[in-house]
Design an enzyme around this catalytic site. Structure first.
Site, PDB file in Angstrom:
ATOM      1  N   THR A  13      -0.995  82.651 -30.125  1.00  0.00           N
ATOM      2  CA  THR A  13      -1.107  82.310 -28.748  1.00  0.00           C
ATOM      3  C   THR A  13      -1.425  80.866 -28.346  1.00  0.00           C
ATOM      4  OG1 THR A  13      -2.512  82.894 -26.744  1.00  0.00           O
ATOM      5  CG2 THR A  13      -3.705  83.139 -28.950  1.00  0.00           C
ATOM      6  N   ASN A  15      -3.182  80.336 -25.904  1.00  0.00           N
ATOM      7  CA  ASN A  15      -4.524  80.422 -24.834  1.00  0.00           C
ATOM      8  C   ASN A  15      -5.559  80.604 -25.741  1.00  0.00           C
ATOM      9  OD1 ASN A  15      -6.227  81.670 -23.267  1.00  0.00           O
ATOM     10  ND2 ASN A  15      -4.667  82.340 -21.668  1.00  0.00           N
ATOM     11  N   GLU A  47      10.449  81.573 -24.667  1.00  0.00           N
ATOM     12  CA  GLU A  47       9.671  82.538 -23.773  1.00  0.00           C
ATOM     13  C   GLU A  47      10.745  83.751 -23.480  1.00  0.00           C
ATOM     14  OE1 GLU A  47       6.291  82.666 -23.583  1.00  0.00           O
ATOM     15  OE2 GLU A  47       6.487  84.420 -22.285  1.00  0.00           O
ATOM     16  N   ASP A  81       1.247  90.059 -24.562  1.00  0.00           N
ATOM     17  CA  ASP A  81       1.713  89.609 -23.222  1.00  0.00           C
ATOM     18  C   ASP A  81       1.105  90.532 -22.328  1.00  0.00           C
ATOM     19  OD1 ASP A  81       4.105  87.887 -22.143  1.00  0.00           O
ATOM     20  OD2 ASP A  81       4.171  89.832 -20.939  1.00  0.00           O
ATOM     21  N   SER A  82       0.436  89.719 -21.325  1.00  0.00           N
ATOM     22  CA  SER A  82      -0.097  90.202 -20.350  1.00  0.00           C
ATOM     23  C   SER A  82       0.117  89.972 -18.987  1.00  0.00           C
ATOM     24  CB  SER A  82      -1.762  90.103 -20.471  1.00  0.00           C
ATOM     25  OG  SER A  82      -1.890  88.684 -20.607  1.00  0.00           O
ATOM     26  N   PHE A 156     -10.260  83.013 -17.201  1.00  0.00           N
ATOM     27  CA  PHE A 156      -9.177  82.351 -17.144  1.00  0.00           C
ATOM     28  C   PHE A 156      -8.255  82.905 -16.162  1.00  0.00           C
ATOM     29  CE2 PHE A 156      -5.602  84.320 -19.341  1.00  0.00           C
ATOM     30  CZ  PHE A 156      -6.743  85.286 -20.152  1.00  0.00           C
ATOM     31  N   GLY A 157      -7.237  82.317 -15.625  1.00  0.00           N
ATOM     32  CA  GLY A 157      -6.098  82.960 -14.622  1.00  0.00           C
ATOM     33  C   GLY A 157      -6.744  83.413 -13.524  1.00  0.00           C
ATOM     34  N   ASP A 159      -8.751  85.691 -13.066  1.00  0.00           N
ATOM     35  CA  ASP A 159     -10.395  86.341 -13.419  1.00  0.00           C
ATOM     36  C   ASP A 159     -11.176  85.952 -11.963  1.00  0.00           C
ATOM     37  OD1 ASP A 159      -9.649  87.806 -15.632  1.00  0.00           O
ATOM     38  OD2 ASP A 159     -10.787  85.966 -17.026  1.00  0.00           O
ATOM     39  N   HIS A 185      -8.407  94.913 -20.102  1.00  0.00           N
ATOM     40  CA  HIS A 185      -7.206  95.372 -20.683  1.00  0.00           C
ATOM     41  C   HIS A 185      -6.934  95.075 -22.134  1.00  0.00           C
ATOM     42  CE1 HIS A 185      -7.355  91.595 -18.883  1.00  0.00           C
ATOM     43  NE2 HIS A 185      -5.679  91.278 -19.170  1.00  0.00           N
TER      44      HIS A 185
HETATM   45  P1  IMP Z   1       0.940  85.522 -20.970  1.00  0.00           P
HETATM   46  O1  IMP Z   1       0.305  84.385 -21.588  1.00  0.00           O
HETATM   47  O2  IMP Z   1       2.430  85.147 -20.734  1.00  0.00           O
HETATM   48  O3  IMP Z   1       0.808  86.914 -21.238  1.00  0.00           O
HETATM   49  O4  IMP Z   1       0.404  85.163 -19.509  1.00  0.00           O
HETATM   50  C1  IMP Z   1      -0.275  86.270 -18.991  1.00  0.00           C
HETATM   51  C2  IMP Z   1      -0.828  85.589 -17.740  1.00  0.00           C
HETATM   52  O5  IMP Z   1      -1.368  86.937 -17.064  1.00  0.00           O
HETATM   53  C3  IMP Z   1      -1.909  84.776 -17.621  1.00  0.00           C
HETATM   54  O6  IMP Z   1      -1.188  83.271 -17.783  1.00  0.00           O
HETATM   55  C4  IMP Z   1      -2.637  84.786 -16.689  1.00  0.00           C
HETATM   56  O7  IMP Z   1      -2.418  84.244 -15.446  1.00  0.00           O
HETATM   57  C5  IMP Z   1      -2.794  86.280 -16.611  1.00  0.00           C
HETATM   58  N1  IMP Z   1      -3.615  87.248 -17.073  1.00  0.00           N
HETATM   59  C6  IMP Z   1      -3.391  87.954 -18.367  1.00  0.00           C
HETATM   60  N2  IMP Z   1      -4.530  88.392 -18.656  1.00  0.00           N
HETATM   61  C7  IMP Z   1      -5.548  87.762 -18.009  1.00  0.00           C
HETATM   62  C8  IMP Z   1      -6.857  87.891 -18.112  1.00  0.00           C
HETATM   63  O8  IMP Z   1      -7.607  88.541 -18.872  1.00  0.00           O
HETATM   64  N3  IMP Z   1      -7.558  87.128 -17.154  1.00  0.00           N
HETATM   65  C9  IMP Z   1      -6.863  86.589 -16.055  1.00  0.00           C
HETATM   66  N4  IMP Z   1      -5.607  86.221 -16.186  1.00  0.00           N
HETATM   67  C10 IMP Z   1      -5.060  86.981 -16.713  1.00  0.00           C
END
Ligand code: IMP
Length: 202
Positions: A13, A15, A47, A81-82, A156-157, A159, A185
């Protein structure tokens, strides 16, 4: 199925927050989480596009394994992936969460929901992991609602605008790492991973 509990899992990751959350959760089980960047700095992953987080995570781990399997020395590997899925928006931003966050951001999401009565949403986290022999997939959810007011500095994101249903009235960004990981999650998915393999020592 029984597996020996791994001491270490590499997490692919970029992140740092995801890394901190996974480290916090797995430290309770004496499992170390390390960034895959520590052993391999040049992994090229395109990606993937996918209909859901599970497909994307699976496609990512296949690519990562292709380039680093030899360097893992039998250690485990995970990718995640989230996304945020908002009910009134038909699941948007969903698999586009990262892109939407970096373009319209939390303000854009709040604007879309201003007129909507229904503010319910959920985070989904899909983890694909390699145990040295096979790929497994698990998924965790966290139900909540969107706050029209952005609150808090941690996480982040999305939150600052996400209030988890199982918490109080605070957003994830108003919680400590420990409080967020008690409900998130990502934690649910990590717990599923542990349960799925049914480590004999746990
Ligand atoms: P990924 O890195 O492609 O999985 O991106 C997932 C995106 O979903 C992140 O950039 C966030 O914008 C959002 N996201 C997923 N999980 C979280 C979390 O735990 N907190 C806040 N945003 C999240």
């Amino acid at each position: 199925m029984h597996r020996e509990k791994p001491e270490l899992i590499f997490f692919h990751t970029g992140n740092e927050h995801k890394l901190d959350e996974a480290s916090q959760v797995m430290s309770e089980l004496q499992i170390k989480i390390r960034s895959l960047k520590d052993i391999s700095s040049s992994i090229s992953v395109v990606e993937p596009q996918g209909e859901n987080c599970a497909q994307i995570a699976h496609s990512k781990i296949m690519q990562v394994l292709d380039s680093v399997e030899d360097e893992l020395n039998g250690n485990w590997l995970m990718v995640e992936d989230s996304g945020l899925f908002i009910d009134a928006l038909g699941g948007f931003p969903g698999v586009y969460s990262s892109y939407v966050h970096s373009t319209v951001g939390n303000e854009g999401i709040v604007k879309l929901l201003e007129e909507s009565k229904d503010k319910s949403a959920r985070y989904i986290s899909s983890i694909s992991f390699w145990d040295g022999e096979r790929i497994h997939s698990v998924q965790g959810h966290c139900k909540g609602r969107i706050s029209l007011e952005s609150r808090g500095d941690s996480g982040f994101g999305y939150d600052p605008i996400f209030i988890p249903e199982a918490g109080d009235d605070r957003t994830f960004s108003e919680m400590t790492l420990l409080e967020k990981t008690a409900l998130s999650h990502r934690t649910m998915a990590l717990k599923m991973m542990v349960e799925k393999l049914n480590f004999p020592s746990m």
